[in-house]
Design an enzyme around this catalytic site. Sequence first.
Site, PDB file in Angstrom:
ATOM      1  N   LYS A 151      -8.186  10.089   3.105  1.00  0.00           N
ATOM      2  CA  LYS A 151     -10.144   9.788   3.525  1.00  0.00           C
ATOM      3  C   LYS A 151     -10.905  11.143   3.921  1.00  0.00           C
ATOM      4  CE  LYS A 151      -8.607   6.606   0.761  1.00  0.00           C
ATOM      5  NZ  LYS A 151      -9.363   5.987  -0.325  1.00  0.00           N
ATOM      6  N   SER A 205       3.210   3.733   2.476  1.00  0.00           N
ATOM      7  CA  SER A 205       2.348   4.568   0.568  1.00  0.00           C
ATOM      8  C   SER A 205       2.856   6.046   0.354  1.00  0.00           C
ATOM      9  CB  SER A 205       0.816   4.588   0.818  1.00  0.00           C
ATOM     10  OG  SER A 205       0.684   5.436   1.922  1.00  0.00           O
TER      11      SER A 205
END
Lengths: 96, 294
Positions: free
Chosen positions: B42, B257
């Site tokens: 991110k 994830s």
Amino acid sequence: MKAMAITVRLPGALRDTVGGENKVTARGATLDEVFADIERRHPGFRERVVDDRGQLRTFVNVYIGDTDARSSGGLAAPVPSDAEVMVIPAMAGGRR
Amino acid sequence: MRGTILERIGGTPLVPLRRIGEGLRAEIWAKLEQFNPAGSVKDRPALWMTVAAEEDGRLRGGKVVLDATSGNTGVALAMVGAVLGHPVELVMPDRVSLERKRMAAAFGATILLTDPLEGTDGAIREAQRLAAEHPGRYCYVDQYSNPVNPLAHEMGTGPEIWEQSGGRITHFVAGVGTSGTVVGVSAALRPKGVRIVAAQPAEPFHGIEGWKHMPTAIRPSIWDESAADVHLMIPTEPALEMTRRLAREEGIFTGPSGGAAVLAAMRIAQSEPGVVVVLIADGGERYLSTPLWE
């Protein structure tokens, strides 16, 4: 002594198991008894939160009031008669 | 940004999975995004979205950067805001893990908590409300709708992987949360013949942090199913087991994830020959307070 009704609040992704409600009431002196009571009325609920070994699924966190159920016995955790129980995905909410 | 830590965003390692990938038809290579300065993929869209907002004039005059996040984007925006001098407010579901709250706060961000039972979608609704009610106060970057999010991957992540793999990559695998990674890398690599694989949680009630079960979640407006050639649904518990295997067998400490994405990559590598690149979004440190590592 007869256990009082306990409110169990559920995330959006579990509400399909209880007819779309965001909370249900249940009876039980332990978390296992509370889940068993919900399962009797809403078959299929328990397997979404408890695994084949009879443990809370790794990705499920349950709070009894402000207490993480894992830190007070998991499914054996006592549930006070006036407590509110909350079920949320664990990875979106680790221990505080 | 010159001379700051923001220069270190991107250029993350690409490493082969030699044990987990053994015996499969395709090679598997992992793009390790935890090597970004604030620890996740991110960092890339956070930097691009903030700079784009500065350049188009939406972020000036002391406006506050605002977004809804379950963690990684919040930490990244907070780090970028700290360097570029913007205050940052993050809307997160209550009981998001201690690590993420403390990391974002360490970078100086303010955290607004929403009902944990409403999850990330509840945080999105609250950020939308705040932005609508206080347009003069906030610059709502809105990672779920901001086209600069996938652009960061189209211009950065995709070309980087192409170069690092020497043009050998045949498949790209990533999970879908905002969908920025899949949509952006697809724009960069599909024209070169790379097949794009998008992975989602198999169930609405899941533990794959950062991923969205699209059929039941608020749909990000940047999401475009046609950006992927293959869609895979990944169950949580095998993903968590794969997360543990990555640490034990490959020395790669990642979050849920990462394990889920590698599981998706293995499915592809079992059935097709080639060079599969899988994006691992973050590291395992920020999940130490969750049951994953108990």
